[in-house]
Design an enzyme around this catalytic site. Sequence first.
Site, PDB file in Angstrom:
ATOM      1  N   ARG A 131      12.377   9.807  63.113  1.00  0.00           N
ATOM      2  CA  ARG A 131      12.746  10.140  64.275  1.00  0.00           C
ATOM      3  C   ARG A 131      14.533  10.183  64.331  1.00  0.00           C
ATOM      4  O   ARG A 131      14.869  10.879  64.934  1.00  0.00           O
ATOM      5  CB  ARG A 131      12.343   9.156  65.230  1.00  0.00           C
ATOM      6  CG  ARG A 131      10.949   9.466  65.509  1.00  0.00           C
ATOM      7  CD  ARG A 131      10.043   8.472  66.199  1.00  0.00           C
ATOM      8  NE  ARG A 131      10.596   8.167  67.460  1.00  0.00           N
ATOM      9  CZ  ARG A 131      10.580   6.910  68.297  1.00  0.00           C
ATOM     10  NH1 ARG A 131       9.994   6.056  67.520  1.00  0.00           N
ATOM     11  NH2 ARG A 131      10.666   6.882  69.499  1.00  0.00           N
ATOM     12  N   LYS A 188      17.727   3.734  75.811  1.00  0.00           N
ATOM     13  CA  LYS A 188      17.819   4.756  76.934  1.00  0.00           C
ATOM     14  C   LYS A 188      16.682   4.373  78.020  1.00  0.00           C
ATOM     15  O   LYS A 188      17.150   4.242  79.110  1.00  0.00           O
ATOM     16  CB  LYS A 188      17.365   6.098  76.386  1.00  0.00           C
ATOM     17  CG  LYS A 188      18.433   6.849  75.403  1.00  0.00           C
ATOM     18  CD  LYS A 188      18.206   8.249  75.001  1.00  0.00           C
ATOM     19  CE  LYS A 188      16.797   8.540  74.598  1.00  0.00           C
ATOM     20  NZ  LYS A 188      16.463   7.753  73.230  1.00  0.00           N
ATOM     21  N   ARG A 218      11.279  -5.631  68.059  1.00  0.00           N
ATOM     22  CA  ARG A 218      10.635  -5.283  69.439  1.00  0.00           C
ATOM     23  C   ARG A 218       8.932  -5.223  68.917  1.00  0.00           C
ATOM     24  O   ARG A 218       8.177  -5.491  69.938  1.00  0.00           O
ATOM     25  CB  ARG A 218      10.962  -3.911  69.947  1.00  0.00           C
ATOM     26  CG  ARG A 218      10.207  -3.489  71.260  1.00  0.00           C
ATOM     27  CD  ARG A 218      11.088  -2.196  71.743  1.00  0.00           C
ATOM     28  NE  ARG A 218      10.706  -0.998  70.909  1.00  0.00           N
ATOM     29  CZ  ARG A 218      11.653   0.025  71.046  1.00  0.00           C
ATOM     30  NH1 ARG A 218      12.631  -0.003  71.729  1.00  0.00           N
ATOM     31  NH2 ARG A 218      11.198   1.101  70.600  1.00  0.00           N
ATOM     32  N   ARG A 230      16.384  17.638  73.701  1.00  0.00           N
ATOM     33  CA  ARG A 230      16.542  16.947  72.382  1.00  0.00           C
ATOM     34  C   ARG A 230      17.027  18.008  71.471  1.00  0.00           C
ATOM     35  O   ARG A 230      17.382  17.423  70.265  1.00  0.00           O
ATOM     36  CB  ARG A 230      15.104  16.353  71.785  1.00  0.00           C
ATOM     37  CG  ARG A 230      15.263  15.021  71.867  1.00  0.00           C
ATOM     38  CD  ARG A 230      13.688  14.550  71.502  1.00  0.00           C
ATOM     39  NE  ARG A 230      13.609  13.414  71.038  1.00  0.00           N
ATOM     40  CZ  ARG A 230      12.935  11.973  71.725  1.00  0.00           C
ATOM     41  NH1 ARG A 230      12.688  12.433  73.062  1.00  0.00           N
ATOM     42  NH2 ARG A 230      12.852  10.878  71.149  1.00  0.00           N
TER      43      ARG A 230
END
Length: 292
Positions: free
Chosen positions: A150, A13, A127, A88
């Site tokens: 998450r 995103k 990452r 969210r």
Amino acid sequence: MRIILLGPPGSGKGTQAQLLVQRYGIVQLSTGEMLRAAVAAGTPVGLKAKEIMASGGLVPDEVVVGIISDRIDQPDARNGFILDGFPRTVPQAEALDELLRHKHLKLDAVIELRVNESALLNRVETRVAQMRERGEEVRVDDTPEVLTKRLASYRTQTEPLIHYYSERRKLSTIDGMMAIDEVTRAVHRQLLALGAVEPKTHARSAAKSAPAKKAKATKTATKKAAKKPAKAAKKAAKPAKTAKKAAKKAVKGAKKAAKKTAKKTVKKAAKKTVKKGSKKGPKKVTKKRAKR
Ligand code: AMP
């Protein structure tokens, strides 16, 4: 243009939002970024959010809704925005609908980036490893353990938004597993289909260079226009100069002519006198001689 990017953590995103910002010249409103800034600054909101964020939970709805409402009012958001990481939860989506209605703003689209969950864990691990290699600070919630939490909260609290926006005919789903530029192209196509962007909207650089070219042209035209009166004034001054010159020339010419005429007259007169004198002279002499 006002859009929402929906997708689990690590779905890209943020990356897509930044590319959209460059392309369309709108701002990215990321609640995650704003909350991290608040934590770093030690504001009351930051103090409230710090622990929740570190553990991978969700910050209370009223906190993030308040942040977003204030941010939308900023002048740089007038052109449009991309909501990244907000809403969210369904109550956040309802609050957003309400505040947009109140501000007389329309939501153009909700783009869902659909990804494969196991691939997400790999992405995050890669990452994090790359960031460590570059010596960059790694987010406290960017570890595989917190990411698992998450993802769980995404599934239970955020995924219902897919249904929420699809019911309102706002949802477009894109395969987030494609290469970054392919996802960007797909997002652009979707925005075109929804009429959220003009068909002529190319890369922002092009949009930027067009006004720049225009400005250059205008500058040149203005310079030329500024030069024109000066040239015209010069031109206008020229006849005056020419007239002056001509007058001077005429005077000179007249003087010359007068001189010439005077000279001629004098010469003629002298010639005449000489002629007369020569006629009279010998006569006189003759007379005198004759007398003698
Ligand atoms: P993000 O950068 O979007 O992954 O967000 C990082 C963290 O900030 C999340 O794990 C949450 O703790 C918090 N957060 C960001 N956006 C929201 C939101 N809309 N509602 C609640 N918590 C949020």
